[in-house]
Every structure is written in C-alpha cells, then in structure tokens.
Design a protein around this motif. Sequence first.
Motif, short mmCIF file in Angstrom:
data_model
loop_
_atom_site.label_atom_id
_atom_site.label_comp_id
_atom_site.label_asym_id
_atom_site.label_seq_id
_atom_site.Cartn_x
_atom_site.Cartn_y
_atom_site.Cartn_z
N ALA A 154 0.84 -1.20 0.00
CA ALA A 154 0.00 0.00 0.00
C ALA A 154 0.87 1.25 0.00
N LEU A 155 1.97 1.22 0.72
CA LEU A 155 2.85 2.39 0.79
C LEU A 155 3.69 2.52 -0.48
N VAL A 156 4.04 1.40 -1.10
CA VAL A 156 4.68 1.45 -2.42
C VAL A 156 3.74 2.13 -3.40
N GLY A 157 2.47 1.75 -3.36
CA GLY A 157 1.47 2.37 -4.24
C GLY A 157 1.29 3.85 -3.99
N ALA A 158 1.55 4.28 -2.75
CA ALA A 158 1.43 5.70 -2.40
C ALA A 158 2.68 6.48 -2.77
N GLY A 159 3.69 5.79 -3.32
CA GLY A 159 4.88 6.48 -3.79
C GLY A 159 5.99 6.64 -2.76
N LEU A 160 5.92 5.91 -1.64
CA LEU A 160 6.96 6.05 -0.62
C LEU A 160 8.20 5.22 -0.98
N SER A 161 9.35 5.72 -0.61
CA SER A 161 10.60 5.00 -0.80
C SER A 161 10.76 3.95 0.30
N ASN A 162 11.76 3.08 0.16
CA ASN A 162 12.01 2.07 1.19
C ASN A 162 12.29 2.72 2.54
N ALA A 163 13.07 3.79 2.53
CA ALA A 163 13.40 4.47 3.78
C ALA A 163 12.15 5.05 4.43
N GLU A 164 11.27 5.66 3.62
CA GLU A 164 10.04 6.24 4.15
C GLU A 164 9.10 5.16 4.68
N ILE A 165 9.04 4.04 3.97
CA ILE A 165 8.21 2.92 4.43
C ILE A 165 8.74 2.40 5.76
N GLY A 166 10.07 2.30 5.86
CA GLY A 166 10.67 1.84 7.09
C GLY A 166 10.32 2.72 8.27
N ARG A 167 10.38 4.04 8.05
CA ARG A 167 10.02 4.97 9.13
C ARG A 167 8.55 4.85 9.49
N ARG A 168 7.70 4.70 8.48
CA ARG A 168 6.26 4.62 8.73
C ARG A 168 5.89 3.36 9.51
N LEU A 169 6.56 2.24 9.17
CA LEU A 169 6.20 0.96 9.78
C LEU A 169 7.19 0.52 10.87
N HIS A 170 8.16 1.39 11.16
CA HIS A 170 9.16 1.10 12.19
C HIS A 170 9.96 -0.16 11.85
#
Length: 208
Positions: A154-170
């Motif tokens: 879902a976050l890939v679909g929202a355009g987030l990078s791996n680093a941003e996904i990591g921060r969002r999901l800890h």
Amino acid sequence: MIRAGIRAILEMTPGFEVVAEAGDGREAVELAREHRPDVAVLDVRMPRLDGLSATRELRRALPGTAVVILTTFGEDEYIVRALDGGATGFLLKSGDPRELLTGIRAAADGAAYLSPKVARRVIERLGRTAPHQDTATAAEQVAALTAREREVLALVGAGLSNAEIGRRLHLVEGTVKAHVSAILTGLGVRNRVQAAVLAHKAGIVTEN
C-alpha cells in the motif's frame, strides 16, 4: 513554458538542482549522458525523439538515472507502454506543483510514484487491454500476500521509498527491501511501478 515553469519550481525548492534543460528528446539523452542526473523529467511528446524512446535509451545507458514522465489525460495509453521502458514516475502537466516535487523525490529515492489521477487512468487502460486482470483478480493476488506485505505494498502504491516505508512501519530499510522483493515475486510483477498499479487496482492505497 512548461519547462520554464518546472525549472522555476525546482530551483526555488531546497534539495533540488537543475543541471540541464533539453529542447527535445535526443538532446535530453545526450545531456543526461553528460551530467548523469539522479532524475530525468521527460514529456511524452518531444521533438526528434519521443519520451518513450528517450526513456528506453536513458534506462539502458544510465540505469542509475530514474525517469519521470509527464502526461496529459489523453495520453494514458503511452503510460502503459512506458512501464516496460523503465519509467518510475508519472505526473500530470496540469498537476499540483507539490505533486511534481513528491514524484521527483520518490524517483530519486528509488520509489515508484503515480499521480492518483494518472493511476486511475492507467488502471482503466490496463482493464481494457487485459480484461482478465480485473479489480477482483488484483484483490485476490494482494490477499495472498502476508499482512505486513500488504502494508508495504500500500505504501509502495502511495509512492513512498524504502526508507520512508521503514520509518512509517518502524522497520529497518533492509527488511523493507526484503518485503518488496517478496511482493514482486508474489504478485508476479517486474518492478515497483507495476506493483503500485496493482495496489491501486486492488483498492489498498490510501491518501498520505
């Protein structure tokens, strides 16, 4: 006028540097070879060499340079073709300047970014060209993933990078990369853009 407007927006924004500006597709490829930018922003329609052909050449010659495609509503069929050429961002010329910045940042970070309106058009186009890949099928494919993989998708679909996904999901970035790799394999897609399209089609992408 469009190039001038984009350049002005980028030059006024901290963290961006415009290293070259091309008047046609062939010049864009030549200047990219010379400057090796992090991101090349290409129009679908350009003189001498169109944006799709320029994208293919750039990705072959400079795999480290991401490509963001500018489009209009009437050109959604080109976007589907550009997926195979290696473009990772798709933006509307008439879109919000903040979306332009978000899309370029995502591409620079190795993420895929689809303007929400572009995503809907791409999904509609894919539905017409591949009717067996309908929304229900997409939902079934996504449902086969683990709960965590669906969160990441879902976050890939929202355009987030791996680093941003990591921060969002800890999560640490290496774990996110492993999840993305598993997602691509599980969905049977080749890259993050195709995964992002599938996420939108399955209806799991929400506004950030």
